[in-house]
Design a protein around this motif. Structure first.
Motif, PDB file in Angstrom:
ATOM      1  N   VAL A 166       0.709  -1.238   0.106  1.00 19.24           N
ATOM      2  CA  VAL A 166       0.234   0.023  -0.023  1.00 19.24           C
ATOM      3  C   VAL A 166       0.982   0.983   0.449  1.00 19.24           C
ATOM      4  O   VAL A 166       0.795   1.938  -0.944  1.00 19.24           O
ATOM      5  CB  VAL A 166      -1.308  -0.182   1.008  1.00 19.24           C
ATOM      6  CG1 VAL A 166      -1.488   1.430   1.680  1.00 19.24           C
ATOM      7  CG2 VAL A 166      -2.353  -1.324   1.053  1.00 19.24           C
ATOM      8  N   PHE A 167       2.182   1.723   0.648  1.00 17.79           N
ATOM      9  CA  PHE A 167       2.941   2.351   0.908  1.00 17.79           C
ATOM     10  C   PHE A 167       3.267   2.945  -0.484  1.00 17.79           C
ATOM     11  O   PHE A 167       3.796   3.855  -1.305  1.00 17.79           O
ATOM     12  CB  PHE A 167       3.951   2.400   2.117  1.00 17.79           C
ATOM     13  CG  PHE A 167       5.081   2.959   1.939  1.00 17.79           C
ATOM     14  CD1 PHE A 167       4.776   4.378   2.250  1.00 17.79           C
ATOM     15  CD2 PHE A 167       5.945   2.769   1.530  1.00 17.79           C
ATOM     16  CE1 PHE A 167       5.422   5.600   2.901  1.00 17.79           C
ATOM     17  CE2 PHE A 167       7.268   4.289   1.678  1.00 17.79           C
ATOM     18  CZ  PHE A 167       6.952   5.124   2.247  1.00 17.79           C
ATOM     19  N   LEU A 168       3.892   0.852  -1.121  1.00 23.26           N
ATOM     20  CA  LEU A 168       4.517   1.428  -2.439  1.00 23.26           C
ATOM     21  C   LEU A 168       3.457   1.999  -3.850  1.00 23.26           C
ATOM     22  O   LEU A 168       3.747   3.135  -4.208  1.00 23.26           O
ATOM     23  CB  LEU A 168       5.004   0.236  -2.745  1.00 23.26           C
ATOM     24  CG  LEU A 168       5.932   0.141  -4.237  1.00 23.26           C
ATOM     25  CD1 LEU A 168       7.022   0.664  -3.971  1.00 23.26           C
ATOM     26  CD2 LEU A 168       6.625  -1.821  -4.084  1.00 23.26           C
ATOM     27  N   HIS A 169       2.251   1.358  -3.696  1.00 25.42           N
ATOM     28  CA  HIS A 169       1.547   2.091  -4.534  1.00 25.42           C
ATOM     29  C   HIS A 169       1.321   3.308  -4.288  1.00 25.42           C
ATOM     30  O   HIS A 169       1.184   3.716  -5.397  1.00 25.42           O
ATOM     31  CB  HIS A 169       0.324   1.138  -3.630  1.00 25.42           C
ATOM     32  CG  HIS A 169      -1.142   1.373  -5.645  1.00 25.42           C
ATOM     33  ND1 HIS A 169      -0.538   0.813  -6.766  1.00 25.42           N
ATOM     34  CD2 HIS A 169      -1.875   2.313  -5.863  1.00 25.42           C
ATOM     35  CE1 HIS A 169      -1.624   1.208  -7.600  1.00 25.42           C
ATOM     36  NE2 HIS A 169      -3.030   2.148  -6.381  1.00 25.42           N
ATOM     37  N   LYS A 170       0.912   3.847  -2.834  1.00 25.38           N
ATOM     38  CA  LYS A 170       0.619   5.233  -2.754  1.00 25.38           C
ATOM     39  C   LYS A 170       1.743   6.400  -3.438  1.00 25.38           C
ATOM     40  O   LYS A 170       1.571   7.032  -3.606  1.00 25.38           O
ATOM     41  CB  LYS A 170       0.493   5.526  -1.774  1.00 25.38           C
ATOM     42  CG  LYS A 170      -0.935   4.940  -0.852  1.00 25.38           C
ATOM     43  CD  LYS A 170      -1.689   4.590   0.236  1.00 25.38           C
ATOM     44  CE  LYS A 170      -2.897   4.631   0.740  1.00 25.38           C
ATOM     45  NZ  LYS A 170      -3.533   4.700   1.772  1.00 25.38           N
ATOM     46  N   THR A 171       2.748   6.256  -3.173  1.00 27.26           N
ATOM     47  CA  THR A 171       3.624   6.750  -3.257  1.00 27.26           C
ATOM     48  C   THR A 171       3.991   6.706  -4.706  1.00 27.26           C
ATOM     49  O   THR A 171       4.228   7.812  -5.440  1.00 27.26           O
ATOM     50  CB  THR A 171       5.698   5.535  -2.659  1.00 27.26           C
ATOM     51  OG1 THR A 171       4.850   5.791  -1.348  1.00 27.26           O
ATOM     52  CG2 THR A 171       6.910   6.352  -2.844  1.00 27.26           C
ATOM     53  N   THR A 172       4.118   5.727  -5.161  1.00 31.59           N
ATOM     54  CA  THR A 172       4.114   5.521  -6.609  1.00 31.59           C
ATOM     55  C   THR A 172       3.084   6.396  -7.576  1.00 31.59           C
ATOM     56  O   THR A 172       3.421   7.426  -8.197  1.00 31.59           O
ATOM     57  CB  THR A 172       4.664   4.223  -7.398  1.00 31.59           C
ATOM     58  OG1 THR A 172       4.722   3.282  -6.807  1.00 31.59           O
ATOM     59  CG2 THR A 172       4.337   4.556  -8.609  1.00 31.59           C
ATOM     60  N   LEU A 173       1.844   5.957  -7.169  1.00 31.55           N
ATOM     61  CA  LEU A 173       1.221   7.234  -7.270  1.00 31.55           C
ATOM     62  C   LEU A 173       1.495   9.042  -7.068  1.00 31.55           C
ATOM     63  O   LEU A 173       0.882   9.470  -8.082  1.00 31.55           O
ATOM     64  CB  LEU A 173      -0.029   6.923  -6.820  1.00 31.55           C
ATOM     65  CG  LEU A 173      -1.047   5.227  -7.359  1.00 31.55           C
ATOM     66  CD1 LEU A 173      -2.129   5.664  -6.402  1.00 31.55           C
ATOM     67  CD2 LEU A 173      -1.951   6.050  -8.730  1.00 31.55           C
ATOM     68  N   SER A 174       1.765   9.020  -6.290  1.00 32.16           N
ATOM     69  CA  SER A 174       1.878  10.244  -5.636  1.00 32.16           C
ATOM     70  C   SER A 174       3.745  11.029  -6.688  1.00 32.16           C
ATOM     71  O   SER A 174       2.871  12.673  -7.271  1.00 32.16           O
ATOM     72  CB  SER A 174       2.501  10.742  -4.409  1.00 32.16           C
ATOM     73  OG  SER A 174       3.431   9.714  -4.351  1.00 32.16           O
ATOM     74  N   LEU A 175       3.668  10.014  -6.696  1.00 31.66           N
ATOM     75  CA  LEU A 175       5.275  10.755  -8.112  1.00 31.66           C
ATOM     76  C   LEU A 175       4.478  10.986  -9.385  1.00 31.66           C
ATOM     77  O   LEU A 175       4.869  12.045  -9.845  1.00 31.66           O
ATOM     78  CB  LEU A 175       6.402   9.010  -8.049  1.00 31.66           C
ATOM     79  CG  LEU A 175       7.863   9.936  -8.792  1.00 31.66           C
ATOM     80  CD1 LEU A 175       8.519  11.080  -8.462  1.00 31.66           C
ATOM     81  CD2 LEU A 175       8.498   8.733  -8.273  1.00 31.66           C
ATOM     82  N   ILE A 176       3.718   9.362  -9.618  1.00 32.40           N
ATOM     83  CA  ILE A 176       3.540  10.343 -11.132  1.00 32.40           C
ATOM     84  C   ILE A 176       2.028  11.669 -11.225  1.00 32.40           C
ATOM     85  O   ILE A 176       2.606  12.160 -12.319  1.00 32.40           O
ATOM     86  CB  ILE A 176       2.055   8.973 -11.164  1.00 32.40           C
ATOM     87  CG1 ILE A 176       2.680   7.932 -11.817  1.00 32.40           C
ATOM     88  CG2 ILE A 176       1.311   9.392 -12.511  1.00 32.40           C
ATOM     89  CD1 ILE A 176       1.064   6.473 -11.511  1.00 32.40           C
TER      90      ILE A 176
END
Length: 125
Positions: free
Chosen positions: A65-75
């Motif tokens: 979940v942390f990885l997914h949210k971090t990736t979305l925030s970068l996108i």
């Protein structure tokens, strides 16, 4: 469970993962109790294409979940400045194809260093 912290990526971080000269980039480094556990960086690379690059450790893999949210925030952080965002699907990363598809990436019809190149519109709005 202690949550990882994010800090802005520094040039020395990017040099650690880049096989090329230091490109233009924006990104974050994930640390847990002062230890590096991963990084997410958008690098303007070949033909000035913005490429999402992730360095994922086993520690970070245990926090999807942390990885997914971090990736979305970068996108989302680069969405206002780019029309298309690219990434490479690692053949050695379990579940990469399924996860990148969930993030909206599609096959770009080319390979870079033997890895499949994917693309998506930078914003889905």
């Amino acid at each position: 469970m202690t949550e990882p912290m994010l800090r802005p990526a520094r040039p020395t971080d990017v040099i650690r993962f880049s096989r090329y000269v230091l490109p233009r980039f924006v990104g974050v480094v994930a640390e847990l109790e002062g230890r590096f556990i991963g990084a997410g960086v958008v690098i303007w690379g070949d033909r000035n294409r913005p490429i999402l690059c992730l360095e994922i450790t086993d520690e970070l893999r245990r926090r999807p979940v942390f990885l997914h949210k971090t990736t979305l925030s970068l996108i989302n952080a680069v969405a206002p400045s780019v029309d298309v965002l690219y990434t490479m699907e690692s053949s050695s990363e379990p579940g990469a194809a399924k996860w990148l598809a969930r993030l909206g990436f599609e096959d770009a019809g080319e390979a870079v260093n033997g890895e499949r190149l994917l693309w998506r519109k930078s914003s889905l709005h």
